[in-house]
Design an enzyme around this catalytic site. Structure first.
Site, PDB file in Angstrom:
ATOM      1  N   ALA A 260       0.781  -1.237   0.000  1.00 30.59           N
ATOM      2  CA  ALA A 260       0.000   0.000   0.000  1.00 30.59           C
ATOM      3  C   ALA A 260       0.810   1.284   0.000  1.00 30.59           C
ATOM      4  O   ALA A 260       0.336   2.322  -0.479  1.00 30.59           O
ATOM      5  CB  ALA A 260      -0.934   0.012   1.217  1.00 30.59           C
ATOM      6  N   CYS A 374       2.267  -0.372 -12.398  1.00 29.86           N
ATOM      7  CA  CYS A 374       2.683   0.794 -13.182  1.00 29.86           C
ATOM      8  C   CYS A 374       3.737   0.361 -14.202  1.00 29.86           C
ATOM      9  O   CYS A 374       4.763   1.015 -14.382  1.00 29.86           O
ATOM     10  CB  CYS A 374       3.205   1.914 -12.285  1.00 29.86           C
ATOM     11  SG  CYS A 374       4.524   1.421 -11.147  1.00 29.86           S
TER      12      CYS A 374
END
Length: 453
Positions: A260, A374
């Site tokens: 996270a 990503c």
């Protein structure tokens, strides 16, 4: 340029900034140290604290510009140097690249760029004898370099050859070249705001993207911008802001955010009313996540643990923001291009698959799994989800609709997965164009699914 009268470095404005930039650049290129690690945290460059906020921002921009245009810089300097870059004096190399980057792409007077680079090598024992060379080459750079850049503009030299080959194979040559061009521009500042995004776009002299992100060209210390201290927004690329939205209405629902930190997606979910458990294995990164949430006046249960081994749940939703090669973030993290290798993909794919399998076990029947990276590499995105679905009969794809990404259908694949590319979101002003490369897929666990015992 005649030899400069010696002035102690502390008396030369801008020299300390360039010296630290050269140190950090050497750290990336010669010691293979991540840029972010040298800018923040326990391993940060010790002299950073001596810089003003303005000089620190300039230093960061100097390093990023060199790394963003490294292939082009190396080509230009090779054309201007008879014997190539000095191999026995790293400081001479970095001084040449920093000087040339300022001359070619930054709003720094040529004479200042040359003078400070000369002083940089004069202050280094091994590089001092190259002061005359640095002076001559940078003066030639100011006169002759731009045509040299134009000659190779179509070759995408600023993306490593192995990566460009992969992109051409997967996305086609035209798209791959467009991605490379987009990565050559310094990215804008993207913000996720708590509310009234249009008003914040106006206040921050920016614009509101179709996806809901506020984009601005404001520069300088983030902490001094309106709304930062009050916790009204956080920095988050427009691509990174999309995955958390795929859960829909999360008010009162339990969501596990795996891997996270630093917490942008956790903040989105908490602000939307979810009961978030944020898991990350790094104590330092979890501490940063907690600090970020505190500034934003948001709450989540932050846990230091290896997500693959962690026991929790079951949850209504699980977000897997998996570690990856990060090749989609080269606009903001240009060091990644020169630190990652193709061999890194296989090791990360194994971790990504273990995280996905763990996420399935943490879900309630009927729960939602959102997976994102990503990365622009299909092994870390489309192929990871295809492999999971092939082995998990209780999971199915829940296609993302164009309305969930601001009506921009080009951000979606034929299967309803998010696939943003750096060349997406074009703009008349290239400084306001682009988006990080992200992949995201939404899966649903069958309501009748039962865990094996």
């Amino acid at each position: 340029m005649s030899p400069s009268r010696f002035v102690p470095p502390s008396e030369v404005p801008g020299l300390a900034t360039r010296r630290i930039a050269a140190d950090i650049l050497d750290g990336v290129l010669h010691k293979r140290r991540m840029l972010d690690d040298q800018l923040d945290g326990a391993a940060a460059h010790p002299a950073l604290r001596t810089l003003s906020d303005r000089d620190r921002a300039l230093m960061r921009r100097l390093v990023a510009t060199v790394l963003r245009r490294l292939g082009t810089l190396r080509h230009v300097l090779s054309q201007l140097l008879d014997k190539g870059l000095p191999s026995d004096a790293p400081r001479a190399q970095s001084a040449l690249m920093i000087g040339a980057a300022q001359i070619l792409w930054m709003d720094v007077p040529d004479h200042a760029a040359v003078d400070l680079s000369v002083r940089l090598v004069q202050a280094d024992r091994r590089a001092a004898r190259y002061a005359g060379l640095v002076n001559a080459v940078l003066r030639r750079c100011a006169r002759e370099a731009r045509p040299l850049i134009a000659e190779v503009e179509s070759q995408s030299l600023d993306v490593p050859a192995w990566l460009m080959t992969r992109w051409i194979a997967h996305y086609g040559e035209d798209t791959a070249r467009a991605m490379a061009r987009a990565l050559s521009h310094e990215p804008p500042l993207d913000l996720t705001v708590k509310g009234d995004a249009a008003a914040w776009a106006s206040r921050l002299h920016g614009e509101l993207l179709p996806t809901g992100t506020v984009r601005t060209l404001l520069q300088g210390p983030i902490t001094l911008l309106p709304g930062f201290t009050e916790g009204q927004w956080w920095v988050q690329d427009a691509g990174a802001a999309l995955p958390a939205k795929l859960f829909g209405d999360v008010k009162g629902r339990t969501i596990a955010d795996l891997c996270a930190a630093p917490g942008g997606k956790t903040a989105q979910l908490a602000h939307a009313g979810a009961l978030v458990t944020a898991v990350d294995r790094s104590p330092a990164r979890v501490a940063r996540l907690r600090d970020n949430l505190s500034r934003l006046s948001l709450t989540a249960d932050a846990v230091v643990a290896d997500a693959v081994e962690w026991q929790g749940g079951p949850f209504d939703g699980v977000l897997v923001d998996a570690p990856c090669t990060a090749t989609g973030t080269l606009r903001r993290h240009p060091d990644v291009a020169w630190l990652k290798q193709e061999a890194d993909i296989a090791a990360l794919v194994g971790l990504q698959r273990r995280l996905l399998q763990k996420a399935v076990t943490l879900l309630k029947p009927g729960g939602t799994l959102v997976y994102c990276t990503c990365s622009l590499e299909p092994e870390e995105g489309e192929q990871a989800i295809a492999a999971l679905l092939a082995g998990e009969s209780g999971m199915s794809r829940s296609p993302v609709e164009p309305s969930e990404v601001g009506g921009r259908a080009e951000l979606l694949t034929a299967l309803g997965e998010i696939r943003t590319l750096p060349c997406h979101l074009p703009h008349a002003d290239p400084r306001l164009a682009g988006i990080d490369g992200f992949y995201a897929a939404r899966l649903v666990k069958s309501p009748a699914s039962q865990e094996m015992t």
